[in-house]
Design a protein around this motif. Structure first.
Motif, PDB file in Angstrom:
ATOM      1  N   ALA A  24     -28.659   1.644  10.795  1.00 25.98           N
ATOM      2  CA  ALA A  24     -29.036   1.899  12.192  1.00 25.98           C
ATOM      3  C   ALA A  24     -28.945   0.623  13.012  1.00 25.98           C
ATOM      4  CB  ALA A  24     -30.447   2.485  12.254  1.00 25.98           C
ATOM      5  N   LEU A  25     -29.408  -0.486  12.462  1.00 25.36           N
ATOM      6  CA  LEU A  25     -29.326  -1.769  13.160  1.00 25.36           C
ATOM      7  C   LEU A  25     -27.878  -2.139  13.470  1.00 25.36           C
ATOM      8  CD1 LEU A  25     -30.924  -4.388  14.076  1.00 25.36           C
ATOM      9  CD2 LEU A  25     -30.196  -5.318  11.870  1.00 25.36           C
ATOM     10  N   LEU A  26     -26.972  -1.812  12.560  1.00 22.01           N
ATOM     11  CA  LEU A  26     -25.552  -2.125  12.752  1.00 22.01           C
ATOM     12  C   LEU A  26     -24.844  -1.101  13.640  1.00 22.01           C
ATOM     13  CD1 LEU A  26     -24.734  -3.272   9.114  1.00 22.01           C
ATOM     14  CD2 LEU A  26     -24.990  -4.721  11.140  1.00 22.01           C
ATOM     15  N   GLY A  27     -25.565  -0.082  14.095  1.00 19.72           N
ATOM     16  CA  GLY A  27     -24.991   0.889  15.019  1.00 19.72           C
ATOM     17  C   GLY A  27     -24.338   2.090  14.362  1.00 19.72           C
ATOM     18  N   HIS A  28     -24.634   2.349  13.096  1.00 21.46           N
ATOM     19  CA  HIS A  28     -24.043   3.481  12.385  1.00 21.46           C
ATOM     20  C   HIS A  28     -25.063   4.607  12.270  1.00 21.46           C
ATOM     21  CE1 HIS A  28     -20.844   0.747  11.659  1.00 21.46           C
ATOM     22  NE2 HIS A  28     -21.572  -0.034  10.886  1.00 21.46           N
ATOM     23  N   ARG A  29     -24.554   5.830  12.219  1.00 22.77           N
ATOM     24  CA  ARG A  29     -25.466   6.966  12.165  1.00 22.77           C
ATOM     25  C   ARG A  29     -25.350   7.686  10.834  1.00 22.77           C
ATOM     26  NH1 ARG A  29     -23.241  11.979  13.391  1.00 22.77           N
ATOM     27  NH2 ARG A  29     -21.092  11.920  14.093  1.00 22.77           N
ATOM     28  N   LEU A  30     -26.454   8.296  10.443  1.00 22.96           N
ATOM     29  CA  LEU A  30     -26.501   9.059   9.203  1.00 22.96           C
ATOM     30  C   LEU A  30     -25.615  10.286   9.342  1.00 22.96           C
ATOM     31  CD1 LEU A  30     -27.904   9.300   6.408  1.00 22.96           C
ATOM     32  CD2 LEU A  30     -29.607  10.731   7.547  1.00 22.96           C
ATOM     33  N   ARG A  31     -24.704  10.470   8.414  1.00 18.81           N
ATOM     34  CA  ARG A  31     -23.849  11.658   8.417  1.00 18.81           C
ATOM     35  C   ARG A  31     -24.487  12.762   7.586  1.00 18.81           C
ATOM     36  NH1 ARG A  31     -17.392  11.883   7.974  1.00 18.81           N
ATOM     37  NH2 ARG A  31     -17.137  14.107   7.614  1.00 18.81           N
ATOM     38  N   PHE A  32     -25.010  12.410   6.425  1.00 16.08           N
ATOM     39  CA  PHE A  32     -25.731  13.389   5.624  1.00 16.08           C
ATOM     40  C   PHE A  32     -26.661  12.675   4.652  1.00 16.08           C
ATOM     41  CE2 PHE A  32     -21.797  12.773   3.157  1.00 16.08           C
ATOM     42  CZ  PHE A  32     -22.302  12.484   1.903  1.00 16.08           C
ATOM     43  N   LYS A  33     -27.652  13.417   4.210  1.00 11.85           N
ATOM     44  CA  LYS A  33     -28.590  12.959   3.178  1.00 11.85           C
ATOM     45  C   LYS A  33     -28.939  14.174   2.335  1.00 11.85           C
ATOM     46  CE  LYS A  33     -33.268  11.235   2.449  1.00 11.85           C
ATOM     47  NZ  LYS A  33     -34.575  10.969   3.081  1.00 11.85           N
ATOM     48  N   ASP A  34     -28.723  14.068   1.033  1.00 10.33           N
ATOM     49  CA  ASP A  34     -29.062  15.142   0.108  1.00 10.33           C
ATOM     50  C   ASP A  34     -29.741  14.509  -1.109  1.00 10.33           C
ATOM     51  OD1 ASP A  34     -29.228  17.205  -1.731  1.00 10.33           O
ATOM     52  OD2 ASP A  34     -27.156  17.873  -1.454  1.00 10.33           O
ATOM     53  N   ALA A  35     -31.058  14.493  -1.101  1.00 11.34           N
ATOM     54  CA  ALA A  35     -31.817  13.893  -2.195  1.00 11.34           C
ATOM     55  C   ALA A  35     -31.654  14.675  -3.492  1.00 11.34           C
ATOM     56  CB  ALA A  35     -33.293  13.787  -1.814  1.00 11.34           C
ATOM     57  N   GLY A  36     -31.203  15.910  -3.420  1.00 11.41           N
ATOM     58  CA  GLY A  36     -31.004  16.714  -4.615  1.00 11.41           C
ATOM     59  C   GLY A  36     -29.809  16.276  -5.450  1.00 11.41           C
TER      60      GLY A  36
END
Length: 131
Positions: A24-36
């Protein structure tokens, strides 16, 4: 040139807690997160590639960083390199070289080196002159 980079991790929540604020600090956004699975990926704010992924190794074995491998993350300015290095250390990273000019690469190369909590080597760098 690059589609994606994947870094093996051993503890998903620890790794996600390390990478999410740094990206986030570098200006990038989360595309997906799957803890499974477990895995997650970030992308540039204005594009869909390249991706930086973190995840458990596909073969089910333990994650282990390669010797000589490193991922260099581009920062927009030197202040962001400094802030990113400090953030990474607060999030459980270890210093491999503090922020500073590295004129042996080129006159404006400003970088910091660190390892994530799983031992993967990262560089935060800016190639622009100050100001």
């Amino acid at each position: 040139m690059l589609s994606h980079i994947c870094l093996g991790i051993g503890d998903f929540e620890r790794a996600f807690s390390f990478y999410d604020p740094l990206m986030a600090l570098l200006g990038h956004r989360l595309r997906f997160k799957d803890a499974g699975k477990p895995w997650a990926a970030w992308q540039p704010a204005g594009d869909d590639r390249p991706l930086l992924l973190i995840g458990a190794p596909f073969d089910g074995g333990p994650a282990a960083p390669g010797n000589g491998g490193m991922v260099a993350l581009l920062a927009p300015d030197r202040a962001t390199v400094d802030a990113g290095h400090a953030l990474a250390l607060r999030q459980g990273g270890t210093c491999e070289g503090p922020p500073g000019l590295r004129p042996q690469y080129h006159p404006h190369f400003y970088g910091a080196y660190l390892r994530d909590p799983d031992g993967n080597k990262l560089c935060l760098c800016c190639h622009r002159p100050e100001g």
